[in-house]
Enzyme design. Structure first.
Site, PDB file in Angstrom:
ATOM      1  CB  ILE A  56      -0.764  20.971  41.736  1.00 41.77           C
ATOM      2  CG1 ILE A  56      -2.126  20.545  41.218  1.00 41.77           C
ATOM      3  CG2 ILE A  56      -0.134  19.902  42.596  1.00 41.77           C
ATOM      4  CD1 ILE A  56      -2.068  19.397  40.227  1.00 41.77           C
ATOM      5  CG  HIS A 124      -9.997  18.338  48.442  1.00 41.08           C
ATOM      6  ND1 HIS A 124     -10.776  17.364  47.840  1.00 41.08           N
ATOM      7  CD2 HIS A 124      -9.984  19.382  47.585  1.00 41.08           C
ATOM      8  CE1 HIS A 124     -11.198  17.802  46.666  1.00 41.08           C
ATOM      9  NE2 HIS A 124     -10.738  19.030  46.495  1.00 41.08           N
TER      10      HIS A 124
END
Length: 168
Positions: A56, A124
Site C-alpha cells: 500500500i 512477508h
C-alpha cells in the site's frame, strides 16, 4: 402437518459462521484478512500456500508483498523446515514481476524487515523493482543487509546452515 416432498434442510457453511479461527489464520492479522478477502485488496496470486498483493506504500514502481497464505510469524520465527516456503515466495515474486513486465531481474530487491522493524508480524517478502528507481527514503528503508532489512539469501543460509552455498 404434512411434510413438503423434495425439500432438503438448508446447508450451513460452519466455517463462515464459527467464531473459531481456521488453522493458520490470525484474526488480528491484517495480512490474514487480505488473504481471506476480508479487506478489499487485489490479490495478484492466492493459492493454498502463497499469496501476493501490492504494497500500500510502494517503495518502487513495482512493490509487491509475497506472504504465506497461512499465518507464519516474522522472519525470526523461521526454521529449517521453512526453507522450501521461502524459496517458493521468491519464485512467486519473480513470476509476478515477469507478469507485470519486469524483465531485468538483476535490478530487483527481495527481502524481509527484521524485527522489531516490521510493522506486521505475518511473514512477508518485499519484492521491489526496479531497485535503481527507488527514492532516497525507499533506499534507506529497504537498504540491503542493514540492521533492519535482510535479503533472502542470508536467512536461507542461516536456516540451511550452508553459509558457503547461500542455502542452495
Amino acid at each position: 402437518m404434512a411434510a413438503v416432498e423434495g425439500t432438503q434442510p438448508a446447508q450451513v457453511d460452519v466455517s463462515k459462521t464459527s467464531n473459531v479461527p481456521a488453522e493458520g489464520y490470525d484474526k488480528t492479522c491484517i495480512f490474514c484478512k487480505i488473504v481471506n478477502k476480508e479487506i478489499g485488496n487485489e490479490l495478484l496470486r492466492c493459492d493454498e500456500e502463497i499469496s501476493c498483493f501490492r504494497d500500500i506504500k510502494p517503495g518502487a514502481p513495482h512493490h509487491y508483498l509475497v506472504v504465506p497464505t497461512k499465518h507464519v510469524g516474522n522472519c525470526k520465527s523461521l526454521s529449517k523446515e521453512h526453507v522450501p516456503l521461502v524459496k517458493k515466495m521468491v519464485e512467486t515474486g519473480k513470476e509476478i514481476l515477469q507478469k507485470n513486465g519486469v524483465t531485468d531481474l538483476s535490478d530487483v530487491r527481495f527481502g524481509f524487515h527484521w524485527p522489531p522493524f516490521c510493522s506486521v508480524t505475518h511473514l512477508h517478502l518485499h519484492v521491489l523493482a526496479p531497485a535503481s528507481q527507488m527514492g532516497f527514503m525507499s533506499r534507506l528503508i529497504y537498504r540491503l543487509n542493514s540492521y533492519w532489512f535482510v535479503t533472502v539469501r542470508p536467512p536461507l543460509c542461516y536456516l540451511c546452515q550452508k553459509c558457503n552455498t547461500g542455502g542452495d
